[in-house]
Design an enzyme around this catalytic site. Structure first.
Site, PDB file in Angstrom:
ATOM      1  N   HIS A   1       0.900  -1.169   0.000  1.00 35.03           N
ATOM      2  CA  HIS A   1       0.000   0.000   0.000  1.00 35.03           C
ATOM      3  C   HIS A   1       0.930   1.208   0.000  1.00 35.03           C
ATOM      4  O   HIS A   1       1.704   1.399   0.943  1.00 35.03           O
ATOM      5  CB  HIS A   1      -0.871  -0.049   1.270  1.00 35.03           C
ATOM      6  CG  HIS A   1      -1.615   1.208   1.582  1.00 35.03           C
ATOM      7  ND1 HIS A   1      -2.998   1.262   1.603  1.00 35.03           N
ATOM      8  CD2 HIS A   1      -1.194   2.462   1.907  1.00 35.03           C
ATOM      9  CE1 HIS A   1      -3.386   2.487   1.917  1.00 35.03           C
ATOM     10  NE2 HIS A   1      -2.308   3.238   2.112  1.00 35.03           N
TER      11      HIS A   1
ATOM     12  N   ASP B   1     -10.159  -4.425  -2.992  1.00 33.49           N
ATOM     13  CA  ASP B   1      -9.991  -3.631  -1.763  1.00 33.49           C
ATOM     14  C   ASP B   1     -11.345  -3.484  -1.054  1.00 33.49           C
ATOM     15  O   ASP B   1     -11.672  -2.413  -0.544  1.00 33.49           O
ATOM     16  CB  ASP B   1      -9.375  -2.250  -2.045  1.00 33.49           C
ATOM     17  CG  ASP B   1      -8.778  -1.631  -0.774  1.00 33.49           C
ATOM     18  OD1 ASP B   1      -8.792  -2.283   0.287  1.00 33.49           O
ATOM     19  OD2 ASP B   1      -8.303  -0.481  -0.855  1.00 33.49           O
TER      20      ASP B   1
HETATM   21  O1  DOR Z   1     -10.020   2.628   1.468  1.00 29.28           O
HETATM   22  C1  DOR Z   1      -9.340   1.912   2.181  1.00 29.28           C
HETATM   23  N1  DOR Z   1      -9.890   1.167   3.159  1.00 29.28           N
HETATM   24  N2  DOR Z   1      -8.038   1.886   2.009  1.00 29.28           N
HETATM   25  C2  DOR Z   1      -7.217   1.264   2.836  1.00 29.28           C
HETATM   26  O2  DOR Z   1      -6.048   1.315   2.619  1.00 29.28           O
HETATM   27  C3  DOR Z   1      -7.732   0.566   4.028  1.00 29.28           C
HETATM   28  C4  DOR Z   1      -9.125   0.171   3.826  1.00 29.28           C
HETATM   29  C5  DOR Z   1      -9.806  -0.235   5.096  1.00 29.28           C
HETATM   30  O3  DOR Z   1      -9.253  -1.062   5.832  1.00 29.28           O
HETATM   31  O4  DOR Z   1     -10.931   0.217   5.358  1.00 29.28           O
HETATM   32 ZN    ZN Z   2      -4.506  -0.048   0.978  1.00 28.90          ZN
HETATM   33 ZN    ZN Z   3      -6.963  -2.386   1.495  1.00 28.73          ZN
END
Ligand code: DOR
Ligand code: ZN
Ligand code: ZN
Length: 437
Positions: free
Chosen positions: A190, A316
């Site tokens: 990331h 994601d």
């Molecule tokens: O949008 C995101 N949500 N990006 C991240 O890097 C973490 C993830 C989360 O865990 O909610």
């Molecule tokens: Zn991420």
């Molecule tokens: Zn993520």
């Protein structure tokens, strides 16, 4: 138990098959893939042996190796009100994903062999799909002490990631990469410069100005992408870049590949479907990390997919509760759900608009992720485990968040018209999802 899938349009880049084939599943594995497998002969055979035979007509439907999502958040343990291993796995099955890789940012974080074993044992008991956990890079994802990489790998971690953030201590991260290279476990990166991102909320651009929000510049991502590529080159680690959102990060991945480095990258459906210009109101379902970028970035990502610079489409999937996402843009958590909308967005935004062929789609959603993980999946050739998905590529419908199996309803795609529907999902020959008519 035998399952005969008749008349489907098989897309299997590993074997080079694309066209009309019948597929026979015998128990957990695929036993035949042929132009015409006689139902009558099988019926006769089944009668003689007393075996059960299911016949599925897949005319006008795609038959593909099950999708493999390298990037999901299942929230268990610690945040079960957002999602559990069971609900996240159900959502995955409904989205055509037969294997998913949960990120370690749970509470506690997946930073030890015991935690990996805990996730695996719950998955074994409760999950409809294969769960291959990603371990943290540092203890508690606190950024100061490395996990025991050898033990995590031995316990079943398939990759290491600090997802949610970057390891900002470069020396520590270099040591992690050296060990990961030695133990042959990939790192999923990331890329986000913590000091530069500050309290940014959405992309630094027109929209942030208009809405009076603090912006996140492309450099926040690009600086760490550059660093991580250089570190991978020096350490020899297998590096996978998570959720690429900028044109320059895509360019850097292309350069790394030109050098022959073992580096891959993923893009998420929201980043190739939406730009910052789609943020019409102060709605935190448009808030994710990395943020929705400029239209030029979106176009560059689609080109990078088309040219196979970007190898993987991952979701994601980041479920949050309705209460959390009802907060203001500034206060709501980053992230949207993605398991149940990915296939339709790929069909609608990439296949129908001519960016990807069906074969490329299957490469990016199944075969390439399998190769990155080094697992014997991603193909529906004879002898393979029968993880597969049947989907109708032309079915048109409106996305309805209330139909999601995920606990998370946080999506910017509610009410969006799309094409492409998952009909059935099989894991090791067992049907784990079937779309009710
Ligand atoms: O949008 C995101 N949500 N990006 C991240 O890097 C973490 C993830 C989360 O865990 O909610
Ligand atoms: Zn991420
Ligand atoms: Zn993520």
């Amino acid at each position: 138990m035998l399952t005969l899938i008749k008349n489907g349009y098989v897309i299997d880049p590993a074997s080079g098959r694309e066209g009309r084939y019948d597929v026979l599943i015998d128990g957990e594995r695929i036993s035949r893939v042929e132009a015409d497998i006689s139902e009558e002969v099988l019926q006769q055979q089944a009668k003689e042996t007393g075996e059960q035979l299911d016949v599925i007509d897949a005319v006008n439907q795609y038959v593909m190796p099950g999708f493999i999502d390298l990037h999901v958040h299942l929230r268990e343990p610690g945040f079960e009100y957002k999602e559990t291993i069971a609900t996240g796995a159900k959502a995955a099955a409904a989205g055509g994903w037969t294997t998913i890789c949960p990120m370690p940012n749970t509470r506690p974080a997946t930073d030890s062999a015991d935690m990996i074993r805990l996730v695996l044992s719950r998955a074994e008991q409760e999950a409809a799909v294969n769960i291959l956990p990603v371990g943290a890079v540092t203890l508690g994802q606190a950024g100061s002490e490395l996990v025991n990489i050898k033990e995590l790998k031995a316990a079943g971690a398939v990759a290491l990631s600090e997802d949610g953030k970057s390891v900002m201590d470069t020396a520590l991260y270099m040591e992690a990469m050296r060990q990961a290279a030695y133990y042959q476990i990939p790192i999923f990166a990331h890329c986000e410069d913590k000091s530069l991102v500050g309290t940014g909320v959405i992309n630094a651009g027109k929209k942030a100005k208009e809405l009076g929000l603090i912006g996140i510049s492309n450099a926040v991502e690009d600086i760490i992408t550059a660093r991580d590529i250089l570190m991978a080159k020096e350490s020899g680690v297998q590096l996978h870049l998570c959720h690429i959102s900028t044109r320059d990060s895509a360019k850097m991945l292309a350069l790394a590949k030109e050098e022959g480095l073992p580096i891959t990258g993923e893009v998420c459906p929201h980043h190739f479907t939406l730009s910052e210009e789609d943020i019409t109101s102060v709605d935190s379902n448009y808030k994710m990390n990395p943020p929705l970028r400029k239209p030029e970035d979106v176009e560059a990502l689609k080109k990078a997919l088309q040219e196979d610079v970007i190898d993987v489409i991952a979701t994601d999937h980041a479920p949050h509760s309705a209460e959390e996402k009802a907060k203001s843009m500034g206060e709501a958590p980053f992230g949207i759900v993605g398991s149940e909308t990915a296939f339709a967005l790929v069909i609608t935004e990439l296949i129908e608009k001519g960016y990807l062929t069906p074969t490329q789609m299957v490469e990016k959603m199944s075969l390439n992720p399998a190769r990155i993980l080094g697992i014997d999946r991603g193909s529906i050739d004879v002898g393979m485990v029968a993880d597969l998905v049947i989907a109708d590529p032309t079915a048109e419908y409106t996305i309805d968040k209330n139909s999601f199996y995920s606990k998370g309803k946080n999506t910017p795609f509610h009410g969006r018209k799309v094409r492409g529907r998952i009909i059935s999902t099989f894991v090791a020959g067992r049907r784990v999802y079937h779309k009710q008519a």
